[in-house]
Motif scaffolding. Sequence first.
Motif, PDB file in Angstrom:
ATOM      1  N   ILE A  38      36.918  -0.659  44.822  1.00 39.82           N
ATOM      2  CA  ILE A  38      37.939  -0.640  43.770  1.00 39.82           C
ATOM      3  C   ILE A  38      37.468   0.031  42.483  1.00 39.82           C
ATOM      4  O   ILE A  38      38.246   0.734  41.836  1.00 39.82           O
ATOM      5  CB  ILE A  38      38.480  -2.066  43.514  1.00 39.82           C
ATOM      6  N   SER A  39      36.225  -0.144  42.100  1.00 41.22           N
ATOM      7  CA  SER A  39      35.742   0.458  40.855  1.00 41.22           C
ATOM      8  C   SER A  39      35.558   1.970  40.979  1.00 41.22           C
ATOM      9  O   SER A  39      35.399   2.657  39.964  1.00 41.22           O
ATOM     10  CB  SER A  39      34.431  -0.197  40.406  1.00 41.22           C
ATOM     11  N   GLN A  40      35.606   2.480  42.201  1.00 39.42           N
ATOM     12  CA  GLN A  40      35.447   3.918  42.455  1.00 39.42           C
ATOM     13  C   GLN A  40      36.774   4.581  42.817  1.00 39.42           C
ATOM     14  O   GLN A  40      36.792   5.710  43.308  1.00 39.42           O
ATOM     15  CB  GLN A  40      34.452   4.139  43.601  1.00 39.42           C
ATOM     16  N   THR A  41      37.893   3.871  42.581  1.00 35.34           N
ATOM     17  CA  THR A  41      39.191   4.342  43.058  1.00 35.34           C
ATOM     18  C   THR A  41      40.212   4.298  41.933  1.00 35.34           C
ATOM     19  O   THR A  41      40.227   3.376  41.129  1.00 35.34           O
ATOM     20  CB  THR A  41      39.676   3.443  44.214  1.00 35.34           C
ATOM     21  N   ASP A  42      41.078   5.285  41.906  1.00 36.67           N
ATOM     22  CA  ASP A  42      42.194   5.321  40.965  1.00 36.67           C
ATOM     23  C   ASP A  42      43.447   4.838  41.689  1.00 36.67           C
ATOM     24  O   ASP A  42      43.695   5.247  42.824  1.00 36.67           O
ATOM     25  CB  ASP A  42      42.382   6.755  40.460  1.00 36.67           C
ATOM     26  N   ALA A  43      44.231   3.996  41.054  1.00 35.20           N
ATOM     27  CA  ALA A  43      45.435   3.443  41.690  1.00 35.20           C
ATOM     28  C   ALA A  43      46.390   4.537  42.152  1.00 35.20           C
ATOM     29  O   ALA A  43      47.116   4.356  43.140  1.00 35.20           O
ATOM     30  CB  ALA A  43      46.141   2.482  40.734  1.00 35.20           C
ATOM     31  N   ALA A  44      46.388   5.681  41.494  1.00 35.85           N
ATOM     32  CA  ALA A  44      47.271   6.786  41.869  1.00 35.85           C
ATOM     33  C   ALA A  44      46.970   7.319  43.269  1.00 35.85           C
ATOM     34  O   ALA A  44      47.839   7.950  43.887  1.00 35.85           O
ATOM     35  CB  ALA A  44      47.169   7.916  40.844  1.00 35.85           C
ATOM     36  N   GLU A  45      45.767   7.052  43.792  1.00 40.35           N
ATOM     37  CA  GLU A  45      45.434   7.506  45.143  1.00 40.35           C
ATOM     38  C   GLU A  45      46.371   6.909  46.190  1.00 40.35           C
ATOM     39  O   GLU A  45      46.569   7.492  47.255  1.00 40.35           O
ATOM     40  CB  GLU A  45      43.978   7.177  45.483  1.00 40.35           C
ATOM     41  N   VAL A  69      40.251  -5.505  37.273  1.00 40.26           N
ATOM     42  CA  VAL A  69      41.264  -5.683  36.222  1.00 40.26           C
ATOM     43  C   VAL A  69      41.945  -4.368  35.849  1.00 40.26           C
ATOM     44  O   VAL A  69      43.176  -4.288  35.802  1.00 40.26           O
ATOM     45  CB  VAL A  69      40.654  -6.373  34.984  1.00 40.26           C
ATOM     46  N   ASP A  70      41.174  -3.315  35.589  1.00 40.42           N
ATOM     47  CA  ASP A  70      41.777  -2.031  35.212  1.00 40.42           C
ATOM     48  C   ASP A  70      42.650  -1.489  36.341  1.00 40.42           C
ATOM     49  O   ASP A  70      43.755  -0.986  36.099  1.00 40.42           O
ATOM     50  CB  ASP A  70      40.706  -1.004  34.846  1.00 40.42           C
ATOM     51  N   PHE A  71      42.151  -1.570  37.565  1.00 43.17           N
ATOM     52  CA  PHE A  71      42.918  -1.100  38.724  1.00 43.17           C
ATOM     53  C   PHE A  71      44.227  -1.879  38.827  1.00 43.17           C
ATOM     54  O   PHE A  71      45.290  -1.298  39.046  1.00 43.17           O
ATOM     55  CB  PHE A  71      42.095  -1.266  40.003  1.00 43.17           C
ATOM     56  N   PHE A  72      44.159  -3.190  38.656  1.00 41.74           N
ATOM     57  CA  PHE A  72      45.332  -4.065  38.719  1.00 41.74           C
ATOM     58  C   PHE A  72      46.382  -3.626  37.692  1.00 41.74           C
ATOM     59  O   PHE A  72      47.566  -3.508  38.015  1.00 41.74           O
ATOM     60  CB  PHE A  72      44.894  -5.518  38.466  1.00 41.74           C
ATOM     61  N   GLU A  73      45.949  -3.377  36.465  1.00 46.84           N
ATOM     62  CA  GLU A  73      46.874  -2.956  35.411  1.00 46.84           C
ATOM     63  C   GLU A  73      47.458  -1.583  35.718  1.00 46.84           C
ATOM     64  O   GLU A  73      48.662  -1.354  35.541  1.00 46.84           O
ATOM     65  CB  GLU A  73      46.165  -2.970  34.064  1.00 46.84           C
ATOM     66  N   ASP A  74      46.616  -0.654  36.176  1.00 45.03           N
ATOM     67  CA  ASP A  74      47.089   0.689  36.506  1.00 45.03           C
ATOM     68  C   ASP A  74      48.055   0.678  37.687  1.00 45.03           C
ATOM     69  O   ASP A  74      49.037   1.430  37.707  1.00 45.03           O
ATOM     70  CB  ASP A  74      45.914   1.615  36.828  1.00 45.03           C
ATOM     71  N   LEU A  75      47.790  -0.160  38.673  1.00 42.97           N
ATOM     72  CA  LEU A  75      48.646  -0.238  39.865  1.00 42.97           C
ATOM     73  C   LEU A  75      50.087  -0.528  39.484  1.00 42.97           C
ATOM     74  O   LEU A  75      51.011   0.080  40.028  1.00 42.97           O
ATOM     75  CB  LEU A  75      48.119  -1.324  40.820  1.00 42.97           C
ATOM     76  N   GLN A  76      50.289  -1.416  38.543  1.00 42.53           N
ATOM     77  CA  GLN A  76      51.639  -1.818  38.167  1.00 42.53           C
ATOM     78  C   GLN A  76      52.447  -0.688  37.518  1.00 42.53           C
ATOM     79  O   GLN A  76      53.669  -0.779  37.425  1.00 42.53           O
ATOM     80  CB  GLN A  76      51.573  -3.030  37.240  1.00 42.53           C
ATOM     81  N   GLU A  77      51.760   0.369  37.101  1.00 36.10           N
ATOM     82  CA  GLU A  77      52.424   1.520  36.481  1.00 36.10           C
ATOM     83  C   GLU A  77      52.794   2.595  37.505  1.00 36.10           C
ATOM     84  O   GLU A  77      53.485   3.556  37.177  1.00 36.10           O
ATOM     85  CB  GLU A  77      51.513   2.138  35.414  1.00 36.10           C
ATOM     86  N   GLU A  78      52.321   2.445  38.741  1.00 42.13           N
ATOM     87  CA  GLU A  78      52.569   3.447  39.779  1.00 42.13           C
ATOM     88  C   GLU A  78      53.983   3.335  40.341  1.00 42.13           C
ATOM     89  O   GLU A  78      54.587   2.266  40.334  1.00 42.13           O
ATOM     90  CB  GLU A  78      51.563   3.295  40.924  1.00 42.13           C
ATOM     91  N   ASP A  79      54.495   4.449  40.847  1.00 46.02           N
ATOM     92  CA  ASP A  79      55.764   4.468  41.573  1.00 46.02           C
ATOM     93  C   ASP A  79      55.420   4.664  43.046  1.00 46.02           C
ATOM     94  O   ASP A  79      55.082   5.759  43.467  1.00 46.02           O
ATOM     95  CB  ASP A  79      56.654   5.600  41.072  1.00 46.02           C
ATOM     96  N   LEU A  80      55.485   3.574  43.804  1.00 47.11           N
ATOM     97  CA  LEU A  80      55.128   3.640  45.224  1.00 47.11           C
ATOM     98  C   LEU A  80      56.323   3.371  46.121  1.00 47.11           C
ATOM     99  O   LEU A  80      56.181   2.862  47.229  1.00 47.11           O
ATOM    100  CB  LEU A  80      53.982   2.648  45.509  1.00 47.11           C
ATOM    101  N   ASN A  81      57.511   3.749  45.647  1.00 52.16           N
ATOM    102  CA  ASN A  81      58.712   3.616  46.477  1.00 52.16           C
ATOM    103  C   ASN A  81      58.495   4.305  47.810  1.00 52.16           C
ATOM    104  O   ASN A  81      57.971   5.415  47.869  1.00 52.16           O
ATOM    105  CB  ASN A  81      59.930   4.247  45.776  1.00 52.16           C
ATOM    106  N   GLY A  82      58.885   3.633  48.889  1.00 52.70           N
ATOM    107  CA  GLY A  82      58.745   4.192  50.220  1.00 52.70           C
ATOM    108  C   GLY A  82      57.404   3.907  50.862  1.00 52.70           C
ATOM    109  O   GLY A  82      57.211   4.192  52.045  1.00 52.70           O
ATOM    110  N   LYS A  83      56.455   3.358  50.117  1.00 56.29           N
ATOM    111  CA  LYS A  83      55.144   3.016  50.667  1.00 56.29           C
ATOM    112  C   LYS A  83      55.184   1.584  51.202  1.00 56.29           C
ATOM    113  O   LYS A  83      55.942   0.747  50.736  1.00 56.29           O
ATOM    114  CB  LYS A  83      54.051   3.118  49.598  1.00 56.29           C
ATOM    115  N   ILE A  84      54.330   1.325  52.159  1.00 55.09           N
ATOM    116  CA  ILE A  84      54.167  -0.019  52.719  1.00 55.09           C
ATOM    117  C   ILE A  84      52.871  -0.578  52.150  1.00 55.09           C
ATOM    118  O   ILE A  84      51.873   0.138  52.078  1.00 55.09           O
ATOM    119  CB  ILE A  84      54.084   0.040  54.261  1.00 55.09           C
TER     120      ILE A  84
END
Length: 150
Positions: A38-45, A69-84
């Motif tokens: 998680i610390s090596q990954t961007d939520a946008a991936e 924590v940072d990943f968690f906060e960033d994840l909520q800003e993503e648009d992942l419509n259509g993803k499972i």
Amino acid sequence: MASAKIVYASMTGNDEEIADILEEAFENLDVDVDVSEISQTDAAEFEDYDIDIIVTYTYGDGELPDEAVDFFEDLQEEDLNGKIFGCAGSGDTFYDDFAKSVDDFADAFKKTGAVEGAPVVKIDLAPEEDDITALQAFAKQLLATYNAQN
């Protein structure tokens, strides 16, 4: 071919093992899978994959791991419509908030518009034989949900 991204946070190695079990389960289902810490990954991936999975532990009395924590906060800003999506992880049943971070990440994914492909899987400490079976079923259900929508 479907693709899956597994992002994990692990302090003791239990959640890395869970991620490895899921990776093997997806490979056996002919899913192209990528795993990262998680610390090596961007939520946008997660935008680049069909099935998005978080594997995390819960720290102390229900807190997210510091490195998540940072990943968690960033994840909520993503648009992942259509993803499972799917969430799994370990905890200790000694605590009242057993594996709460798994639920917190599931709630965060729901804010992105992604569809929950399988119920969360919570494991008490290290995965055992029953847990491995549950994780394999989790992977199959995530793929089935993806296939039903595509």
